[in-house]
Design a protein around this motif. Sequence first.
Motif, short mmCIF file in Angstrom:
data_model
loop_
_atom_site.label_atom_id
_atom_site.label_comp_id
_atom_site.label_asym_id
_atom_site.label_seq_id
_atom_site.Cartn_x
_atom_site.Cartn_y
_atom_site.Cartn_z
N ARG A 195 0.74 -1.11 0.06
CA ARG A 195 0.13 -0.06 0.12
C ARG A 195 0.67 1.13 0.01
N TRP A 196 1.72 1.23 0.94
CA TRP A 196 2.50 2.53 1.10
C TRP A 196 3.79 2.80 0.25
N TRP A 197 4.81 1.81 -0.03
CA TRP A 197 5.97 2.04 -0.94
C TRP A 197 5.47 2.65 -2.15
N PRO A 198 4.58 2.48 -2.92
CA PRO A 198 4.38 2.89 -4.24
C PRO A 198 3.95 4.53 -3.90
N GLN A 199 3.08 4.75 -2.92
CA GLN A 199 2.81 6.09 -2.65
C GLN A 199 4.04 6.67 -2.44
N VAL A 200 4.88 6.35 -1.79
CA VAL A 200 6.01 7.08 -1.06
C VAL A 200 7.15 7.33 -2.23
N VAL A 201 7.40 6.39 -2.83
CA VAL A 201 8.42 6.79 -3.82
C VAL A 201 7.76 7.38 -5.07
N PHE A 202 6.55 7.44 -5.34
CA PHE A 202 5.85 8.42 -6.29
C PHE A 202 5.93 9.85 -5.72
N ALA A 203 5.57 9.95 -4.49
CA ALA A 203 5.83 11.16 -3.86
C ALA A 203 7.12 11.96 -3.93
N GLN A 204 8.16 10.84 -3.72
CA GLN A 204 9.64 11.73 -3.77
C GLN A 204 9.98 11.76 -5.23
N GLY A 205 9.47 11.07 -6.05
CA GLY A 205 10.32 11.07 -7.42
C GLY A 205 9.45 11.67 -8.40
N GLU A 206 8.08 11.99 -8.11
CA GLU A 206 7.29 12.44 -9.23
C GLU A 206 7.93 13.68 -10.11
N ARG A 207 8.44 14.61 -9.39
CA ARG A 207 9.17 15.63 -10.31
C ARG A 207 10.22 15.18 -11.27
N GLY A 208 10.79 13.61 -11.05
CA GLY A 208 11.54 13.33 -12.07
C GLY A 208 10.99 13.03 -13.52
N PHE A 209 9.85 12.85 -13.51
CA PHE A 209 9.14 12.52 -14.66
C PHE A 209 9.11 13.88 -15.22
N GLU A 210 8.76 15.14 -14.91
CA GLU A 210 8.44 16.49 -15.55
C GLU A 210 10.04 16.85 -16.09
N HIS A 211 10.96 16.18 -15.58
CA HIS A 211 12.52 16.71 -15.85
C HIS A 211 13.37 15.57 -16.67
N ARG A 212 12.46 14.75 -17.13
CA ARG A 212 13.00 13.67 -17.99
C ARG A 212 13.96 12.85 -17.11
N GLY A 213 13.84 12.54 -16.01
CA GLY A 213 14.68 11.82 -14.88
C GLY A 213 14.45 10.52 -14.82
N VAL A 214 13.24 9.96 -15.40
CA VAL A 214 12.79 8.46 -15.02
C VAL A 214 13.00 7.81 -16.46
N SER A 215 13.70 6.84 -16.65
CA SER A 215 14.02 5.76 -17.48
C SER A 215 13.69 4.43 -17.34
N ALA A 216 13.46 3.61 -18.34
CA ALA A 216 12.93 2.09 -18.07
C ALA A 216 13.54 1.52 -19.22
N THR A 217 13.43 0.07 -19.13
CA THR A 217 13.63 -0.72 -20.24
C THR A 217 12.32 -0.88 -21.01
N GLU A 218 12.17 -1.30 -22.12
CA GLU A 218 11.30 -1.39 -23.26
C GLU A 218 9.93 -2.02 -22.52
N ARG A 219 9.94 -3.06 -21.69
CA ARG A 219 8.88 -3.85 -21.24
C ARG A 219 8.93 -3.47 -19.54
N PHE A 220 9.91 -2.46 -19.29
CA PHE A 220 9.74 -2.16 -17.70
C PHE A 220 10.35 -3.13 -16.91
N GLU A 221 11.41 -4.02 -17.41
CA GLU A 221 12.12 -5.07 -16.44
C GLU A 221 12.80 -4.20 -15.52
N GLY A 222 13.15 -3.01 -15.95
CA GLY A 222 14.06 -2.26 -14.57
C GLY A 222 13.77 -0.83 -14.96
#
Length: 191
Positions: free
Chosen positions: A40-67
């Motif tokens: 319940r809580w881990w996804p909410q916490v990591v998103f609250a902490q890292g949400e601004r990374g999306f706005e600044h092109r700081g989030v990356s992943a493999t094609e199928r989200f393996e990582g």
Amino acid sequence: MEIRTIEASDQAAVLDTLTLAFATDPVTRYWWPGASDYLRWWPQVVFAQGERGFEHRGVSATERFEGVAMWLPPGVHADPARMAALDMPGTEEDEAIAGELRVEMQRHHPAQPHWYLLALGVDPRFQGRGVGSALLRHTLARIDAEGAPAYLEASNPTLIPFYERHGFKVAAVIEVRDVPPLTPMFRPGRA
């Protein structure tokens, strides 16, 4: 291995991967030892902490989200109001320990502008196949092109050699009460 920058529209896939990847992380599970609380809580916490990374092109992943890698670029910080709004359960003692840990973490963050690796996670089915290294190399190439330093806190001591292979050096060890140790690691800017 194809690595791409991820938009906020893919946040669910990002959080799913990070939730799988951190399910046995010592520090994360210290806060949520029960499976239902963790889920319940881990996804909410990591998103609250890292949400601004999306706005600044700081989030990356493999094609199928393996990582997935979630970075905050220089000058970009988590919104403290987002964390406060989560209203997570806990005792006064939990809050005191969390406050002490935040103080120690802040004390070790570099004063100069830097890229902060908030979370790097690989679905356990794909660990040991170079996914994490590919994700690190992807953003470190951008960081190196900028000549910027990078910083992280390793929450699992078994990962320290992995980060060292990518140029990070142990800066300290944070030990607060019975929380498993966090290891701040710094990678100087490269020209």
